[in-house]
Design an enzyme around this catalytic site. Structure first.
Site, PDB file in Angstrom:
ATOM      1  N   ASP A  59      -2.852   0.611 -20.070  1.00 35.30           N
ATOM      2  CA  ASP A  59      -2.677   0.500 -18.623  1.00 35.30           C
ATOM      3  C   ASP A  59      -3.964  -0.051 -18.015  1.00 35.30           C
ATOM      4  O   ASP A  59      -5.065   0.305 -18.442  1.00 35.30           O
ATOM      5  CB  ASP A  59      -2.350   1.863 -18.013  1.00 35.30           C
ATOM      6  CG  ASP A  59      -1.622   1.742 -16.688  1.00 35.30           C
ATOM      7  OD1 ASP A  59      -0.428   2.078 -16.630  1.00 35.30           O
ATOM      8  OD2 ASP A  59      -2.250   1.297 -15.707  1.00 35.30           O
TER       9      ASP A  59
ATOM     10  N   LYS B 161      -6.203   6.177 -14.274  1.00 36.51           N
ATOM     11  CA  LYS B 161      -5.064   6.795 -14.960  1.00 36.51           C
ATOM     12  C   LYS B 161      -5.383   7.029 -16.435  1.00 36.51           C
ATOM     13  O   LYS B 161      -5.099   8.107 -16.978  1.00 36.51           O
ATOM     14  CB  LYS B 161      -3.823   5.907 -14.827  1.00 36.51           C
ATOM     15  CG  LYS B 161      -2.579   6.480 -15.508  1.00 36.51           C
ATOM     16  CD  LYS B 161      -1.420   5.506 -15.481  1.00 36.51           C
ATOM     17  CE  LYS B 161      -0.857   5.333 -14.093  1.00 36.51           C
ATOM     18  NZ  LYS B 161       0.354   4.471 -14.097  1.00 36.51           N
TER      19      LYS B 161
ATOM     20  N   ARG C 127      16.504  10.557 -17.758  1.00 31.87           N
ATOM     21  CA  ARG C 127      16.640  11.256 -16.476  1.00 31.87           C
ATOM     22  C   ARG C 127      15.343  11.983 -16.176  1.00 31.87           C
ATOM     23  O   ARG C 127      14.839  12.733 -17.011  1.00 31.87           O
ATOM     24  CB  ARG C 127      17.781  12.277 -16.534  1.00 31.87           C
ATOM     25  CG  ARG C 127      19.164  11.694 -16.732  1.00 31.87           C
ATOM     26  CD  ARG C 127      20.155  12.801 -17.045  1.00 31.87           C
ATOM     27  NE  ARG C 127      19.789  13.488 -18.284  1.00 31.87           N
ATOM     28  CZ  ARG C 127      20.223  14.713 -18.622  1.00 31.87           C
ATOM     29  NH1 ARG C 127      21.015  15.375 -17.800  1.00 31.87           N
ATOM     30  NH2 ARG C 127      19.844  15.238 -19.765  1.00 31.87           N
TER      31      ARG C 127
ATOM     32  N   ASN D 205      23.725   2.381 -14.319  1.00 36.07           N
ATOM     33  CA  ASN D 205      23.196   3.019 -13.120  1.00 36.07           C
ATOM     34  C   ASN D 205      24.101   2.800 -11.915  1.00 36.07           C
ATOM     35  O   ASN D 205      24.276   3.696 -11.081  1.00 36.07           O
ATOM     36  CB  ASN D 205      21.787   2.511 -12.823  1.00 36.07           C
ATOM     37  CG  ASN D 205      20.737   3.210 -13.662  1.00 36.07           C
ATOM     38  OD1 ASN D 205      21.040   4.150 -14.404  1.00 36.07           O
ATOM     39  ND2 ASN D 205      19.509   2.766 -13.571  1.00 36.07           N
TER      40      ASN D 205
ATOM     41  N   ALA E 107      28.543  16.928  -5.007  1.00 38.76           N
ATOM     42  CA  ALA E 107      28.325  16.427  -3.648  1.00 38.76           C
ATOM     43  C   ALA E 107      26.934  16.814  -3.151  1.00 38.76           C
ATOM     44  O   ALA E 107      26.415  17.882  -3.477  1.00 38.76           O
ATOM     45  CB  ALA E 107      29.390  16.983  -2.714  1.00 38.76           C
TER      46      ALA E 107
ATOM     47  N   CYS F  56      15.362   4.768  -9.862  1.00 40.08           N
ATOM     48  CA  CYS F  56      16.304   3.862 -10.530  1.00 40.08           C
ATOM     49  C   CYS F  56      17.470   3.419  -9.652  1.00 40.08           C
ATOM     50  O   CYS F  56      17.625   2.229  -9.374  1.00 40.08           O
ATOM     51  CB  CYS F  56      16.842   4.529 -11.797  1.00 40.08           C
ATOM     52  SG  CYS F  56      15.593   4.777 -13.075  1.00 40.08           S
TER      53      CYS F  56
ATOM     54  N   LYS G 108      16.903   0.936  -6.393  1.00 38.28           N
ATOM     55  CA  LYS G 108      16.440  -0.424  -6.673  1.00 38.28           C
ATOM     56  C   LYS G 108      17.358  -1.150  -7.650  1.00 38.28           C
ATOM     57  O   LYS G 108      17.531  -2.369  -7.557  1.00 38.28           O
ATOM     58  CB  LYS G 108      15.002  -0.412  -7.197  1.00 38.28           C
ATOM     59  CG  LYS G 108      14.809   0.048  -8.617  1.00 38.28           C
ATOM     60  CD  LYS G 108      13.344  -0.083  -9.049  1.00 38.28           C
ATOM     61  CE  LYS G 108      13.143   0.343 -10.492  1.00 38.28           C
ATOM     62  NZ  LYS G 108      13.820  -0.566 -11.451  1.00 38.28           N
TER      63      LYS G 108
ATOM     64  N   LYS H 260      15.227  14.938  -6.625  1.00 37.17           N
ATOM     65  CA  LYS H 260      15.937  15.874  -7.489  1.00 37.17           C
ATOM     66  C   LYS H 260      14.934  16.904  -7.976  1.00 37.17           C
ATOM     67  O   LYS H 260      13.722  16.705  -7.841  1.00 37.17           O
ATOM     68  CB  LYS H 260      16.594  15.143  -8.675  1.00 37.17           C
ATOM     69  CG  LYS H 260      15.581  14.498  -9.616  1.00 37.17           C
ATOM     70  CD  LYS H 260      16.243  13.763 -10.773  1.00 37.17           C
ATOM     71  CE  LYS H 260      16.873  14.711 -11.764  1.00 37.17           C
ATOM     72  NZ  LYS H 260      17.357  14.029 -12.984  1.00 37.17           N
TER      73      LYS H 260
END
Length: 436
Positions: A30, A35, A154, A211, A255, A263, A266, A326
């Site tokens: 990277d 980082k 996920r 997706n 629901a 993800c 976009k 989430k």
């Protein structure tokens, strides 16, 4: 095998750590010096359950290392994965492939051994062709192949998804690429993980199509939830009833306030733009994007309704519990909580919020929201409590304590994590999603 992972964000770091855990020699690369320095000190740039321990174990074992030097990192690598960001491009919504192509050019300038170059980033159809052209222009005196290997991780369950995948998709028509990728994923043969070999363009489209389909399921059940409220049905019963059909399946039929994250927003937009470029309209996906965008502010209006309507809400206080898109992540990208909070503050409502992991990321995105140290601190003096993200920490809140702390016992459950009768028996005014 030696694997180079270019990009140490969510996908690159999780994939690199898991490959190292399989026994491969992995270097994560990277350009962000801070980082890399943090990773070398055991500090993770993201929150993902179990990732810190996985990284620590493999660093100590000598199988995982970090560098900012791409030439050094790819030296001797059998497979070089490109796992950099592909955000939506400003102005037109296309996937921004600047970082992908920049890495490809740098590989072309520094590669000195035979290697397979793998696009792990989510990229539109045809990206692999351009990466291949870039490497060809470099006139390398080594054997290469460009392969598409989309990720299906996920957030919050990424390590398990990587080690026990539903499928592994490898897009290549090149025998060298197929042989190397088969060896890369050989450790998963013991788990009998199915490997699907396809053309490169098919693999690129599989990721977007998957997706978009999952986003469609989420949006569909959210619209059914609205209908349930109108007709007096229960969306949880409806979800179970249709989810038990094996042709449909129960996953992604919960629901809520709409999808967000790194993800779905976009990728659905990028798929729309690709379809437009090829003059092949995807009307269903177009509707999904529009419905999801409008739903997030609609959830803010639902909280306002619980306060007696927008006219009466001004000057009142709402406690927002959960900010990330989430649970089990610190990802705030396109989180429904952002639109909910904005709708409330636009109406003159004071908002206090708490999230177990997303506070640092949320602060710059929600400057008018007061961040506090715990759920009960947010609830104190509130006229309503709104649950936006279904963290486990919010599933067993002390309802009596909430009543004692809040100004009014109003609970708006945007994730349906409480039994309506239990909440009402405790003396609350209760609103949920799709449970008329």
């Amino acid at each position: 095998m030696k694997i180079a992972m270019v990009g140490s964000g969510y996908v690159g770091l999780v994939s690199g750590a898991c490959f190292a855990d399989f026994g491969h020699d992995v270097v994560c690369i990277d350009k962000d010096e801070k980082k890399i320095a943090a990773l070398e000190n055991g500090v993770m740039p993201i929150y993902e359950p179990g990732l810190d321990a996985l990284v620590e174990t493999n660093v100590k074992a000598g199988r995982l290392s970090f560098t900012t030097d791409l030439a050094e990192g790819i030296d001797g690598a059998d497979a070089i994965f490109i796992a950099v960001g592909t955000p939506s491009r400003r102005g037109d919504g296309h996937a921004d492939l600047t970082f992908v192509y920049a890495v490809a050019k740098e590989i072309g300038a520094t590669l000195r051994n035979d290697a397979v170059v793998v696009t792990k980033s989510t990229v539109p159809v045809g990206t692999g062709d351009e990466v291949e052209r870039i490497l060809a222009d470099a006139k390398l005196d080594v054997r290469t192949a460009v392969v598409s290997n989309p990720e299906f991780l996920r957030e919050g369950a990424a390590i398990g998804d990587f080690k026990r995948p539903d499928r592994i998709v490898i897009g290549t028509d090149n025998e060298f690429g197929r042989d190397v990728m088969s060896e890369v994923y050989r450790p998963l043969y013991l788990n009998q993980s199915p490997i699907l070999f396809t053309s490169r363009r098919s693999a690129e489209l599989i990721k977007y199509a998957a997706n978009a389909f999952l986003a469609t399921k989420i949006t569909f059940i959210n619209e059914m939830a609205d209908l349930c409220e109108k007709v007096g049905a229960n969306v949880q019963d409806v979800s179970r009833g249709i989810g038990m059909d094996n042709r449909i399946g129960a996953k992604f039929l919960h629901a809520g306030p709409g999808y967000g994250g790194s993800c779905f927003p976009k990728d659905t937009l990028a798929l729309l733009k690709t379809a437009e470029d090829y003059e092949s309209p995807t009307r269903i996906v177009e509707a999904v994007v529009k419905v999801n965008d409008s739903r997030k502010r609609a959830m803010g209006r639902k909280v306002l309704d619980a306060l007696g309507g927008a006219d009466k809400a001004r000057g009142k206080k709402v406690a927002l519990l959960g900010l990330t898109f989430k649970p089990n992540t610190d990802d705030m990208r396109d989180s429904p909580a952002i639109a909910v909070a904005q709708t409330l503050t636009d109406a003159g409502v004071e908002v206090a919020a708490f999230d177990p992991e997303g506070m640092e990321q949320a602060r710059p995105l929600m400057p008018e929201v007061t961040m506090v140290d715990g759920p009960y601190e947010a609830i104190e003096g509130a006229d309503a409590v709104a649950i936006v993200t279904e963290w486990d920490a919010f599933r067993a809140l002390d309802l009596k304590r909430i009543k004692d702390l809040a100004k009014a016992p109003v609970l708006v459950d945007l994730r349906n994590i409480y039994d309506p009768q239990d909440v009402r028996d405790a003396g609350f005014t209760y609103a949920s999603i799709g449970r008329g």
